[in-house]
Design a protein around this motif. Structure first.
Motif, PDB file in Angstrom:
ATOM      1  N   TYR A 112      -0.011  13.235  71.337  1.00  0.00           N
ATOM      2  CA  TYR A 112       0.761  13.743  70.292  1.00  0.00           C
ATOM      3  C   TYR A 112       1.235  14.946  70.677  1.00  0.00           C
ATOM      4  N   ALA A 113       0.490  15.653  71.435  1.00  0.00           N
ATOM      5  CA  ALA A 113       1.141  17.222  71.904  1.00  0.00           C
ATOM      6  C   ALA A 113       2.227  16.732  73.057  1.00  0.00           C
ATOM      7  N   LYS A 114       2.114  15.849  73.880  1.00  0.00           N
ATOM      8  CA  LYS A 114       2.995  15.638  75.005  1.00  0.00           C
ATOM      9  C   LYS A 114       4.415  15.134  74.270  1.00  0.00           C
ATOM     10  N   ALA A 115       4.174  14.235  73.315  1.00  0.00           N
ATOM     11  CA  ALA A 115       5.288  13.819  72.580  1.00  0.00           C
ATOM     12  C   ALA A 115       6.220  14.706  72.025  1.00  0.00           C
ATOM     13  N   VAL A 116       5.839  15.788  71.356  1.00  0.00           N
ATOM     14  CA  VAL A 116       6.410  16.803  70.797  1.00  0.00           C
ATOM     15  C   VAL A 116       6.921  17.935  71.865  1.00  0.00           C
TER      16      VAL A 116
END
Length: 331
Positions: free
Chosen positions: A6-10
């Motif tokens: 989730y963090a990497k995607a944003v």
């Protein structure tokens, strides 16, 4: 398709949008170290201190700064370390950003994204773990995103940055490094107001997002295997605008509806969504709509925080009560 957090995607969304448009800037505290949310020191290293700005510890002040920059033609992303601190920004967001386009007759736009993390998960107590979506849903002129998955957070963030209206972009802190999902490497965006039918079912509709979305997905699998109940799950992705039609189509099919959210039950989004269902699909309901929400108490410190918000077991219980209630009333 690769799986990322989730963090990497944003982070990818922000890096890509800043590369494509020099008008995109980023403001927040501790940006030299990557900020508080998804820890992205590469943002300032890549785009420099003029576009990735370290701010003083004054949410009211730097939110006003970012909104002014938006009105002047830039596209700022404003980071609040904790969603609770949005209480300090009510005046600039509610009385300026939300109204300026209307009050200027469309001549002044405020294309700003206020990005922050909400919810339980890191045991920070009453002032750092709140869900704030309900605070802003009553304010015309603000769009509200509540992404649940890596795919959604990247696609919605790219849409938000390109939007001409102010966006409250609410992420869930528990998801940053615990939730992984498939995300395309190629360019894509997700329109606001387009819900995701995350699981197709025939017996009960659950409308849920963020933590309760993942709890609902887990509950649905167990309900299917243990009780033969087939649950359909709708993730709205955005609360404003809200995709009424996808929810109503599902409820007209299943005849039963549950709205599950982490925000306190009193005054929470579930009341609005339940009203929509009751007003627009009453003749299809086999039982009353059930809301599953947080307790109406301040969030306690420590692991006990998980006791006052919905989880898999509470959602399963609500589904079983709904089916049981229908059978009882029919008899």
């Amino acid at each position: 398709m690769r799986k990322i957090t989730y963090a990497k995607a944003v982070i990818e969304a922000l890096m890509e949008e800043m590369a494509q448009n020099e008008d995109v800037i980023y403001l927040g505290e501790d940006m030299t170290f990557g900020g508080c949310l998804s820890k992205m020191p590469e943002l300032q290293k890549t785009y420099g201190r003029e576009r990735v700005i370290d701010t003083p510890i004054s949410e009211h002040g730097f939110t006003n700064l970012g909104l002014g920059a938006a009105m002047a033609g830039l596209r700022p992303v404003i980071e609040l370390q904790f969603a609770d601190f949005a209480a300090l920004t009510f005046d600039p967001i509610v009385n300026i950003a939300a109204k300026e386009r209307f009050m200027s007759g469309g001549r002044v736009k405020t294309p700003a994204v206020i990005r922050t993390a909400q919810g339980v998960g890191i045991q920070c107590g009453s002032n750092h773990s709140q869900i704030v979506e309900s605070w802003f849903m009553n304010v015309p002129g603000i769009k509200i995103a509540v992404p649940s998955t890596p795919y959604d957070i990247k696609g919605l963030m790219k849409t938000a940055i390109r939007d001409d209206d102010p966006i409250l972009f609410l992420e869930h802190r528990l998801s940053y490094y615990t939730v992984k999902g498939e995300v395309p490497e190629e360019e894509y965006r997700i329109p606001f107001g387009q819900a995701n039918v995350a699981r197709v079912g025939t017996d009960v509709t659950i409308v849920a997002w963020q933590k309760t979305y993942h709890d609902s997905m887990a509950a649905a699998e167990e309900l299917a295997s243990e009780h033969g109940i087939n649950v359909e799950i709708i993730d709205p992705r955005t609360l404003v605008p809200f995709d009424k039609e996808t929810v109503l189509q599902s409820v007209r099919k299943t005849g039963r509806a549950i709205v599950a959210h982490e925000a306190p039950l009193r005054g929470g989004p579930g009341g609005e969504i339940s009203a929509i269902i009751t007003e627009k699909a009453f003749d299809f309901l086999k039982a009353p709509v059930i809301r599953v929400g947080g307790e109406n108490v301040p969030i306690p410190f420590g692991k006990i925080e998980f006791e006052i918000v919905p989880d898999k077991e509470k959602i399963k219980k609500a589904v079983l009560e709904l089916v049981k209630k229908e059978i009882k009333e029919t008899v």
